[in-house]
Design a protein around this motif. Sequence first.
Motif, PDB file in Angstrom:
ATOM      1  N   ARG B 346       0.840  -1.205   0.000  1.00 26.34           N
ATOM      2  CA  ARG B 346       0.000   0.000   0.000  1.00 26.34           C
ATOM      3  C   ARG B 346       0.875   1.255   0.000  1.00 26.34           C
ATOM      4  O   ARG B 346       0.637   2.202  -0.750  1.00 26.34           O
ATOM      5  CB  ARG B 346      -0.916   0.008   1.225  1.00 26.34           C
ATOM      6  CG  ARG B 346      -1.788   1.272   1.329  1.00 26.34           C
ATOM      7  CD  ARG B 346      -2.447   1.397   2.707  1.00 26.34           C
ATOM      8  NE  ARG B 346      -1.474   1.504   3.786  1.00 26.34           N
ATOM      9  CZ  ARG B 346      -0.840   2.622   4.132  1.00 26.34           C
ATOM     10  NH1 ARG B 346      -1.096   3.746   3.495  1.00 26.34           N
ATOM     11  NH2 ARG B 346       0.038   2.618   5.111  1.00 26.34           N
ATOM     12  N   ARG B 565      -6.032   2.414 -10.800  1.00 19.65           N
ATOM     13  CA  ARG B 565      -7.162   2.010  -9.956  1.00 19.65           C
ATOM     14  C   ARG B 565      -6.859   2.328  -8.489  1.00 19.65           C
ATOM     15  O   ARG B 565      -7.726   2.789  -7.750  1.00 19.65           O
ATOM     16  CB  ARG B 565      -7.383   0.504 -10.123  1.00 19.65           C
ATOM     17  CG  ARG B 565      -8.804   0.081 -10.005  1.00 19.65           C
ATOM     18  CD  ARG B 565      -9.027  -1.222 -10.734  1.00 19.65           C
ATOM     19  NE  ARG B 565      -8.562  -2.379  -9.996  1.00 19.65           N
ATOM     20  CZ  ARG B 565      -7.856  -3.388 -10.536  1.00 19.65           C
ATOM     21  NH1 ARG B 565      -7.529  -3.372 -11.829  1.00 19.65           N
ATOM     22  NH2 ARG B 565      -7.485  -4.411  -9.787  1.00 19.65           N
ATOM     23  N   PHE B 566      -5.625   2.059  -8.086  1.00 17.23           N
ATOM     24  CA  PHE B 566      -5.225   2.381  -6.718  1.00 17.23           C
ATOM     25  C   PHE B 566      -5.391   3.876  -6.448  1.00 17.23           C
ATOM     26  O   PHE B 566      -5.921   4.285  -5.408  1.00 17.23           O
ATOM     27  CB  PHE B 566      -3.764   1.970  -6.477  1.00 17.23           C
ATOM     28  CG  PHE B 566      -3.285   2.282  -5.089  1.00 17.23           C
ATOM     29  CD1 PHE B 566      -3.459   1.368  -4.052  1.00 17.23           C
ATOM     30  CD2 PHE B 566      -2.678   3.495  -4.787  1.00 17.23           C
ATOM     31  CE1 PHE B 566      -3.038   1.651  -2.756  1.00 17.23           C
ATOM     32  CE2 PHE B 566      -2.253   3.792  -3.494  1.00 17.23           C
ATOM     33  CZ  PHE B 566      -2.436   2.858  -2.481  1.00 17.23           C
ATOM     34  N   GLN B 569      -8.897   4.804  -5.830  1.00 23.40           N
ATOM     35  CA  GLN B 569      -9.446   4.338  -4.546  1.00 23.40           C
ATOM     36  C   GLN B 569      -8.814   5.048  -3.342  1.00 23.40           C
ATOM     37  O   GLN B 569      -9.496   5.371  -2.374  1.00 23.40           O
ATOM     38  CB  GLN B 569      -9.211   2.820  -4.402  1.00 23.40           C
ATOM     39  CG  GLN B 569     -10.020   1.986  -5.388  1.00 23.40           C
ATOM     40  CD  GLN B 569      -9.490   0.567  -5.548  1.00 23.40           C
ATOM     41  OE1 GLN B 569      -8.415   0.216  -5.054  1.00 23.40           O
ATOM     42  NE2 GLN B 569     -10.250  -0.273  -6.241  1.00 23.40           N
ATOM     43  N   HIS B 570      -7.524   5.252  -3.400  1.00 20.43           N
ATOM     44  CA  HIS B 570      -6.806   5.741  -2.217  1.00 20.43           C
ATOM     45  C   HIS B 570      -6.487   7.232  -2.244  1.00 20.43           C
ATOM     46  O   HIS B 570      -6.304   7.828  -1.188  1.00 20.43           O
ATOM     47  CB  HIS B 570      -5.488   4.962  -2.041  1.00 20.43           C
ATOM     48  CG  HIS B 570      -5.663   3.593  -1.467  1.00 20.43           C
ATOM     49  ND1 HIS B 570      -5.207   3.246  -0.217  1.00 20.43           N
ATOM     50  CD2 HIS B 570      -6.251   2.481  -1.963  1.00 20.43           C
ATOM     51  CE1 HIS B 570      -5.497   1.973   0.025  1.00 20.43           C
ATOM     52  NE2 HIS B 570      -6.134   1.479  -1.019  1.00 20.43           N
ATOM     53  N   PRO B 573     -10.156  10.375  -3.590  1.00 23.89           N
ATOM     54  CA  PRO B 573     -11.161  10.855  -2.630  1.00 23.89           C
ATOM     55  C   PRO B 573     -10.693  12.039  -1.783  1.00 23.89           C
ATOM     56  O   PRO B 573     -11.503  12.773  -1.232  1.00 23.89           O
ATOM     57  CB  PRO B 573     -11.426   9.616  -1.758  1.00 23.89           C
ATOM     58  CG  PRO B 573     -11.093   8.442  -2.638  1.00 23.89           C
ATOM     59  CD  PRO B 573      -9.929   8.907  -3.473  1.00 23.89           C
ATOM     60  N   LYS B 574      -9.372  12.230  -1.704  1.00 22.09           N
ATOM     61  CA  LYS B 574      -8.880  13.390  -0.945  1.00 22.09           C
ATOM     62  C   LYS B 574      -9.374  14.696  -1.550  1.00 22.09           C
ATOM     63  O   LYS B 574      -9.537  15.689  -0.837  1.00 22.09           O
ATOM     64  CB  LYS B 574      -7.346  13.416  -0.958  1.00 22.09           C
ATOM     65  CG  LYS B 574      -6.677  12.300  -0.201  1.00 22.09           C
ATOM     66  CD  LYS B 574      -5.175  12.550  -0.158  1.00 22.09           C
ATOM     67  CE  LYS B 574      -4.469  11.392   0.540  1.00 22.09           C
ATOM     68  NZ  LYS B 574      -3.125  11.765   0.992  1.00 22.09           N
TER      69      LYS B 574
END
Lengths: 597, 597
Positions: B346, B565-566, B569-570, B573-574
């Motif tokens: 991650r 894609r990561f 997702q990660h 959204p910030k």
Amino acid sequence: MTDYTAPTRDMKFVMQELLDLDAISGLPGFEEASPELVDAVLEEASKFAGGVLAPLNQSGDQAGVRWDDGAITMPAGFVEAYQQFVEGGWNGVQCDEAFGGQGLPELVATATQEMWQAANMSFALGPLLTAGAIEALHAHGSEAQQATYLHKLVSGEWSGTMNLTEPQAGSDLAAVRTRATPEGDHYLIQGQKIFITWGEHDCAENIIHLVLARTPDAPAGVKGISLFIVPKSLPDADGNPGEANDVRCVNTEHKIGIHASPTCTMSYGDNGGAIGYLVGEEGKGLMYMFTMMNEARHKVGVQGLAIADRAYQQARWYAAERIQGTPAGGDASKTVSILHHPDVKRMMLTMRAQIEAMRALAYSASWSMDLSRRHPDSEERRRQQARVDLLIPIVKGWCTEVGQELASLGVQVHGGMGYVEETGAGQHYRDARITTIYEGTTGIQANDLIGRKTYKDGGAAMHTLLAEMEGLASELEASADSGVKAIGEPLTAGINALREAAEYVVRTHGENPAATSAGAVPYLMMAGYVCGGALLGRSALVARAALDGGASETDFYQAKLVTARFYAQHILPKAVALLPAVLAGDDAVGAMSAEWL
Amino acid sequence: MTDYTAPTRDMKFVMQELLDLDAISGLPGFEEASPELVDAVLEEASKFAGGVLAPLNQSGDQAGVRWDDGAITMPAGFVEAYQQFVEGGWNGVQCDEAFGGQGLPELVATATQEMWQAANMSFALGPLLTAGAIEALHAHGSEAQQATYLHKLVSGEWSGTMNLTEPQAGSDLAAVRTRATPEGDHYLIQGQKIFITWGEHDCAENIIHLVLARTPDAPAGVKGISLFIVPKSLPDADGNPGEANDVRCVNTEHKIGIHASPTCTMSYGDNGGAIGYLVGEEGKGLMYMFTMMNEARHKVGVQGLAIADRAYQQARWYAAERIQGTPAGGDASKTVSILHHPDVKRMMLTMRAQIEAMRALAYSASWSMDLSRRHPDSEERRRQQARVDLLIPIVKGWCTEVGQELASLGVQVHGGMGYVEETGAGQHYRDARITTIYEGTTGIQANDLIGRKTYKDGGAAMHTLLAEMEGLASELEASADSGVKAIGEPLTAGINALREAAEYVVRTHGENPAATSAGAVPYLMMAGYVCGGALLGRSALVARAALDGGASETDFYQAKLVTARFYAQHILPKAVALLPAVLAGDDAVGAMSAEWL
């Protein structure tokens, strides 16, 4: 470097207005912990932190520790300051009176802990580790061991260390190789330990190493690990430091920060074996170590808070002094201090709001610790212990991650001067960087939070915490003050996101731990942001009530209202933004082959 | 310290597959910039960066620069490396061929820039500043000045500096006090400048200082500031360094990082006045300086990307080497390298995804720079210039803020070893910290973005950019690949949030600049996250098409799909989470009195 002034007003606010100090002073053994006594302790601690420890912070960073043939010389002033620390009884604030401690609640000790860490993190690491050794021996040592070691450790005449890490055994302690061979009433210890904080120094007359080692024929993995007391000097018949043990500090690390805290490589048994005394039973070493590690983790969380507050004070001083530019949308012929610029105020509020949230959270965990130990009702003790267990990885992980960010923001407030070491802002930035690593990295905390703390009880403790916060959100939404009421909605959104994340963890972790593990840190951070938001929401309710009740410190309470609102607007939304990362599991993380990275 | 391998494959992907290199090589003067030539340049640059510059990075950090009585000795190897840099023609990659440059597109120069900065940021700062001096003289110098200085600066035989800051004049240059008194064909310069990067060193035979100063009777404020050429040694009749000018380096700063880059306090005119030559007209100094500053800002943004990539390579090396723990949910008897742990993956993906996004964004700005200068159609030049102007504060602000975070994450991947200086992770963390400060802090970039770049044109350039991204989001949502399609929704959410923020800025800034200013940095960061997300979305579409077309490098393109894609997702959204902070304006920031902080 600027001065450090302990934020005693805010500490008292948290202890007496936000949390319920009465619940603590009502506990058996804490009867004397009245607001007056607490005030007096904070006052004295504040003088010591600001007057003795803080002035040694920058000089200690610049000088560093000096290793010479196994001995370490601490930076100028440290030995004297340590002596004063011992004489003031500061080493034993929360320790058992039976061994010379002051027997004060953990809640009060947390406030003093914050002060030491903010004033001088390198210095404060020594007593932090000693506290761990005290806890381990208090809980698991034999009566004879307690008699020999505890008085000296509690007073601080002797210091303590935790020896876990070896070159091949860091986060994974199952790989520990240090050997302990029984010989008469003791064991002979042989092996090398690294990253031993305050492993050697010239502040105390003896150093008591608590060492994890493996006995012969012990099973592989963590169940084969035992805990040993390995004193630097073996206590003689009178309990004084006698013969030198076979222990040697062979190196200190050159680190990014905490230059005045010796980080030692310790070699045990180069000349046949260091004498070590078994604590408790063989094979239970790791379990015992976790006794002390849990509290050490809480204290490291407090470090995150503390270093952020020190950085805040430094930044505030600079921003108030530095005249630059004209007011936004104001009189262009006037120059102002940068503290008046909206972007600088935003940075200061970003620091302040999260500092207050971290303080509330860390102290709230301490409050529960006290109840979990002393409450007469065993069910209440159990309930509070579950709350403590849940909160500790959050306090450790979130407060240190945020603390680091804020130390960086403290540099930013200074502009170019922040990058120059003489201002002192850089030291906080460098010092803070270790906090997310030692006593278990943020990843380790997060895995603890998803596994042992959320999944294992089916989310029960987390749902209790969520319910506690939901009650608060309802109170906020019912407030007649529109500013206070406005906090309710983003808080509720955060709570809902956290619940969804927790439910995902409970549902998924058993069959797919790789998926929950990939989102573990986002889950932990989310929990931190929401808990912090709830506590600042509560502080807004308290402040509103105080103002409505005609409190005289109107600026103080007004600032609380504004700070809570700022947190709701600028910080809380981060929680919701972390949800997709949790729910994604290891979709992308799993699909990414390690070879492609 | 580990090696540095320039990510040439990814650079080519960005230049040739993500952006349209053909559009650049189709421009007048760039006909030779074929994919083959670009490949050859990258190949050679990569050898120089990895083989010559990178090995001096850690030794330079440890040795630092040595000041002695006004002279500076660079760390061992720097003088020789600089010589090779000059001989290789690397100083003039994008410079005008008329002055000995290679005349290559900015897009190509940006890739070499990334390599120098990643390999050795301290070293690369010298040429970065020289490039600024070249641009300023190329745009605003007289023919005679160009003839005297440009060949030597373009080759790198002479280096250049930018002298803006004074103790009382940092972000606010209106406060500049250095005086310039006319005397014959020149001026006499008197004053002190601080934070002058590469203000003195022993790498080049002459140093050409570009100095902001105030002429007598000049109006107060920025309109009274002029720009002067102040050579360290005055060129003689043959154009060689002659008589020493009245300029002296009186100090170098002790900084958190970039220890091998001399940060100088320069004193002009201690003995009567340094000889300075006016550039262009009096009173236009700041405008001229902004010519070079814009590109310097872009290059500092590239530094953020570069240092993050260096930290990533360092972390990847460590994570692949470090054996610790057992696989999550896998065989508990097997130990694996930490690169296989979900939380480490991650972190690596958090770095990688944002590095790729930053690279795409920074290169995309360079691509527009080339079009803005050379496109035959003036309307297209104008359109591209508006895009460049909008993107520069985002590239500078966002890439450096993110770069800093990622350098910190690089330390985190190492665990305890990251905090020990010898691994080299710490240097990247310390070096990166300056990037959000110099060439205008993130706050300054953000104020530029809201004022000159969003409000001034009524949001036109931003809406063009939003439309460009919306088109992309629609393409994503229409993809037959569910993984690619899934990026569309979070991207659209980000775009919508950014549009709402931009509309708020346009609506509010005129009457309430304090409100937009309080949310300026959140607005800038939001723009960065969304632009990065759009470009990674585009890279997913390109990768999907390549795979569908039967491309042979399947791992490379599959990794692109996963990385995008990561990010969705990660990271994306910030952006949405920053909207409340923008829309809050100065609700809390304004309500917080500076005195309460």
